[in-house]
Design an enzyme around this catalytic site. Structure first.
Site, PDB file in Angstrom:
ATOM      1  CG  ASP A  30      -2.530   1.494   7.639  1.00 55.88           C
ATOM      2  OD1 ASP A  30      -2.764   1.829   6.526  1.00 55.88           O
ATOM      3  OD2 ASP A  30      -1.440   1.581   8.254  1.00 55.88           O
ATOM      4  CD  GLN A  60       4.526   2.934   5.698  1.00 57.58           C
ATOM      5  OE1 GLN A  60       3.831   3.718   6.089  1.00 57.58           O
ATOM      6  NE2 GLN A  60       4.729   2.233   4.563  1.00 57.58           N
ATOM      7  CE  LYS A  88       1.463   5.671   3.424  1.00 57.62           C
ATOM      8  NZ  LYS A  88       1.828   4.663   4.295  1.00 57.62           N
TER       9      LYS A  88
HETATM   10  N1  GUN Z   1       3.104  -0.483   3.797  1.00 63.97           N
HETATM   11  C1  GUN Z   1       3.063  -0.665   2.764  1.00 63.97           C
HETATM   12  N2  GUN Z   1       1.698  -0.222   2.520  1.00 63.97           N
HETATM   13  C2  GUN Z   1       1.248   0.181   3.618  1.00 63.97           C
HETATM   14  C3  GUN Z   1       0.113   0.795   4.112  1.00 63.97           C
HETATM   15  O1  GUN Z   1      -1.225   1.003   3.348  1.00 63.97           O
HETATM   16  N3  GUN Z   1       0.118   1.119   5.338  1.00 63.97           N
HETATM   17  C4  GUN Z   1       1.039   0.769   6.421  1.00 63.97           C
HETATM   18  N4  GUN Z   1       0.778   1.145   7.667  1.00 63.97           N
HETATM   19  N5  GUN Z   1       1.996   0.221   5.804  1.00 63.97           N
HETATM   20  C5  GUN Z   1       2.451   0.081   4.559  1.00 63.97           C
END
Ligand code: GUN
Length: 306
Positions: A120, A97, A53
């Site tokens: 998110d 995350q 990311k």
């Molecule tokens: N862990 C796995 N996929 C995601 C996501 O799309 N967002 C977040 N914050 N954690 C994740």
């Protein structure tokens, strides 16, 4: 025999648009959108996702940053960190995350994020806006699934869409998005009876339960669009060979801990489906592209409000 629905070309189109708009806004405002990823603990998969990311931010001109915090951090400390980010004018998007280490209440932690910075799309306010079909940040992976489906030219209107998996970050928000787009939705899970039969009614089948190779051809109607959200690290080589065949490229792509990455759908499904996303290389690139778009949009909304 269907076609592989690769994520990269679709994600590149989204990324190109984001990059252009970021550069335009930078010229106009002197500022680029800022995203802060919060990592609690040292889960290697989470570290690697966040690095991807951060790289995506750099390549599109956004200001990406990762805050790494110890897994034994007291929840009140995490709350203080999130509140600082909420108040920080340089931060447009906050992403905690998941999964969080034991001892943290995920829903509570998400609720501490300013909903306007929740890139998110999983803050209760934003999930509420989604159910109301009102604008607001939407969860990235479901948005990516919709973008992939749209790229095939198949419309959701009146289609039977079956989602296997009911997580708060994929299955449930995707079900609401499909409903808002006039699709007919069925959500399946571990207690669903006659799962292969229910799945085989789908014009569009989304596999999002996190079980390597669970979906075989018997779950798939001829000519269906199949989206594989699964991303599973597997050590059992025999399982990989049995469900995924002797795919030399996949067998070579073993990471430094000896894991091979596979989806929830067996590749043999391509013989029945019209379209099938590969995993890796399908939904993943879209999730990241949508996160970039959500961060840009959070920035734009904050500019308007100022
Ligand atoms: N862990 C796995 N996929 C995601 C996501 O799309 N967002 C977040 N914050 N954690 C994740």
């Amino acid at each position: 025999m269907g076609r592989w629905l690769e994520g990269k070309p679709v994600a590149d189109r989204v990324r190109d648009k984001v990059k252009e708009e970021v550069s335009r806004l930078l010229q106009r405002t002197g500022r680029a959108p800022g995203l802060t990823g919060v990592l609690v603990g040292d889960n290697p998969a989470s570290q690697s996702y966040l690095r991807m990311k951060e790289k995506a931010c750099a390549s599109l001109g956004l200001r990406g940053r990762i805050l790494t915090l110890p897994s034994d951090l007291a929840p009140e400390r995490l709350r203080a960190v999130i509140e600082e980010l909420n108040a920080d004018d340089e931060v447009d998007g906050i992403l905690v995350q998941l999964p969080l280490p034991k001892g943290f209440d995920t829903q509570e932690v998400i609720s501490w994020i300013d909903p306007r910075k929740d890139v998110d799309g999983i803050h209760p306010t934003n999930l509420g806006l989604l159910l109301q079909n009102e604008p607001g940040p939407r969860a990235c992976t479901p948005l990516g699934c919709l973008e992939l489906i749209a790229s095939t030219g198949v419309s959701l209107e009146g289609r039977d869409v079956v989602i296997v998996g009911r997580s708060l970050i994929v299955g449930k928000p995707l079900a609401a998005m499909v409903t808002n787009a006039d699709g007919t939705i069925t959500i399946c899970h571990s207690k669903t009876k006659n799962l292969p039969e229910v799945a085989a009614r789908a014009d569009i089948l989304v596999a999002a339960m996190g079980r390597p190779g669970f979906i075989g051809p018997e779950f798939v109607k001829d000519g269906a669009v199949v989206i594989d959200v699964g991303s599973n690290a597997v050590k059992d080589k025999d399982l990989v060979l049995r469900l995924f065949g002797r795919d030399e490229k996949r067998l070579k792509e073993v990471d430094d801990k000896g894991y091979t990455w596979v989806g929830d759908v067996q590749p043999g499904v391509i013989d029945k489906a019209a379209w099938l996303t590969p995993s890796p290389g399908g939904v993943g690139p879209l999730t990241i592209a949508m996160l970039m778009r959500n961060t840009l949009e959070a920035f734009q909304r904050r500019l308007v409000l100022k």
